[in-house]
Enzyme design. Structure first.
Site, PDB file in Angstrom:
ATOM      1  N   ASP A 255       0.839  -1.205   0.000  1.00  0.00           N
ATOM      2  CA  ASP A 255       0.000   0.000   0.000  1.00  0.00           C
ATOM      3  C   ASP A 255       0.875   1.257   0.000  1.00  0.00           C
ATOM      4  OD1 ASP A 255       0.853  -0.101   2.611  1.00  0.00           O
ATOM      5  OD2 ASP A 255      -1.152  -0.038   3.514  1.00  0.00           O
ATOM      6  N   SER A 256       2.198   1.076  -0.030  1.00  0.00           N
ATOM      7  CA  SER A 256       3.105   2.204  -0.275  1.00  0.00           C
ATOM      8  C   SER A 256       2.781   2.826  -1.636  1.00  0.00           C
ATOM      9  CB  SER A 256       4.568   1.731  -0.252  1.00  0.00           C
ATOM     10  OG  SER A 256       4.737   0.566  -1.034  1.00  0.00           O
TER      11      SER A 256
ATOM     12  N   GLU B 249       9.310  -3.255  10.496  1.00  0.00           N
ATOM     13  CA  GLU B 249       9.686  -1.963   9.901  1.00  0.00           C
ATOM     14  C   GLU B 249      10.187  -0.999  10.964  1.00  0.00           C
ATOM     15  OE1 GLU B 249       6.797  -0.223   7.267  1.00  0.00           O
ATOM     16  OE2 GLU B 249       7.983   1.608   7.025  1.00  0.00           O
TER      17      GLU B 249
ATOM     18  N   ASP C 108      -0.994  -6.415  -0.228  1.00  0.00           N
ATOM     19  CA  ASP C 108      -1.265  -5.707   1.027  1.00  0.00           C
ATOM     20  C   ASP C 108      -2.763  -5.546   1.232  1.00  0.00           C
ATOM     21  OD1 ASP C 108       0.219  -4.726   3.115  1.00  0.00           O
ATOM     22  OD2 ASP C 108       1.065  -3.050   1.994  1.00  0.00           O
TER      23      ASP C 108
END
Ligand code: KIV
Length: 267
Positions: A44-45, A183, A83
């Site tokens: 979803d980046s 992350e 995602d």
């Protein structure tokens, strides 16, 4: 037959590092398909690197399905992670099952990725795994919660948050997650979690000791010349290469050097 759960499990057992790259379209997927990279994440980046938003929050389920279909077409030989976007699962386990099921029915993705360690995420991981949908969970800096985390900051810096992340990694493993994305956490915590769970950990800004690494394709290819986070290594300088190529094309058009005689069709 691809099987991301078995592939990742074997890599952890044999201590073989796993490489993951994000991708959002057919053309790049086709190129990545011709490399040894282990797996592709349709992240979803895309909210930031494709759509130009300031966060991942505006990304919809339809966006993920559209881009995952394109990537699956370009790289049918790679395991593809799709995602789950914001609000596709946070409302209820049932909504999450429906959203994950829709991704799996409409694309040929191999699994889905969920952010967070809430009771709902643990339960959803368990239910999806039981249904035969492999689940990759995302801990540490979870960008869908950027507004409560107070920005894109390193997580797990206090003794309490460290202990929670280790405990939740174990809970999510027990619930059936096949891998954990970590992350922006301290390297020592990335190492501790990797040693604490039998499933692979894939890091981004989580140091050297995770089972594998993931990077956003635009970052590793050097496409954004204003983005230089500490965790990033740029393997190319596409920003300069692309600007030069487009500038050269423009100059050629203006001075009538392109098209040349060789580019024209005969009668
Ligand atoms: O959406 C994404 O691309 C991610 C990155 C952290 C790899 O989850």
């Amino acid at each position: 037959m691809k099987n991301i759960t078995l592939e990742f499990k074997k890599k952890k057992e044999t201590n073989t590092p796993i490489s993951v790259i994000t991708c959002y379209d057919y053309s790049f997927a086709k190129l990545f398909a011709q490399t040894e990279v282990d797996s592709i994440l349709v992240g979803d980046s895309m909210g930031m690197v494709i759509q130009g938003h300031g966060s991942t929050i505006p990304v919809t389920l339809e966006d993920i399905i559209y881009h995952t279909k394109a990537v699956c077409k370009g790289a049918p030989n790679k395991t593809i992670i799709a995602d789950m976007p914001f609000l596709s699962y946070q409302t209820s386990v049932e909504d999450g099952i429906r959203a994950a099921g829709t991704i799996m029915k409409e694309t040929t993705a191999d699994c889905v990725k969920l952010e967070g360690d809430s009771k709902l995420v643990v339960e959803l991981t368990h239910r999806l795994n039981e249904m035969g949908v492999p689940v990759f969970v995302h801990l540490g800096l979870t960008p869908q919660s950027v507004n409560t985390l107070g920005g894109y900051k390193v997580q797990g810096k206090t003794a309490e948050s460290r202990a929670r992340m280790i405990q939740k990694s174990k809970e999510l493993t027990d619930a059936g997650a096949f891998a954990i994305l970590l992350e922006m956490i301290p390297e020592s915590l990335g190492k501790e979690i990797t040693e604490a769970v039998p499933i692979p950990t894939i890091g981004i800004g989580a140091g050297r000791y995770t089972s594998g690494q993931v990077l956003v394709m635009q970052d590793l290819l050097g496409m954004n010349d204003e983005f230089h986070p500490k965790f990033l290594k740029k393997y190319a300088n596409f920003a300069d290469d692309i600007k030069k190529a487009v500038g050269d094309y423009h100059d050629d058009v203006v001075r009538r050097a392109f098209p040349g005689e060789e580019n024209g069709f005969k009668d």
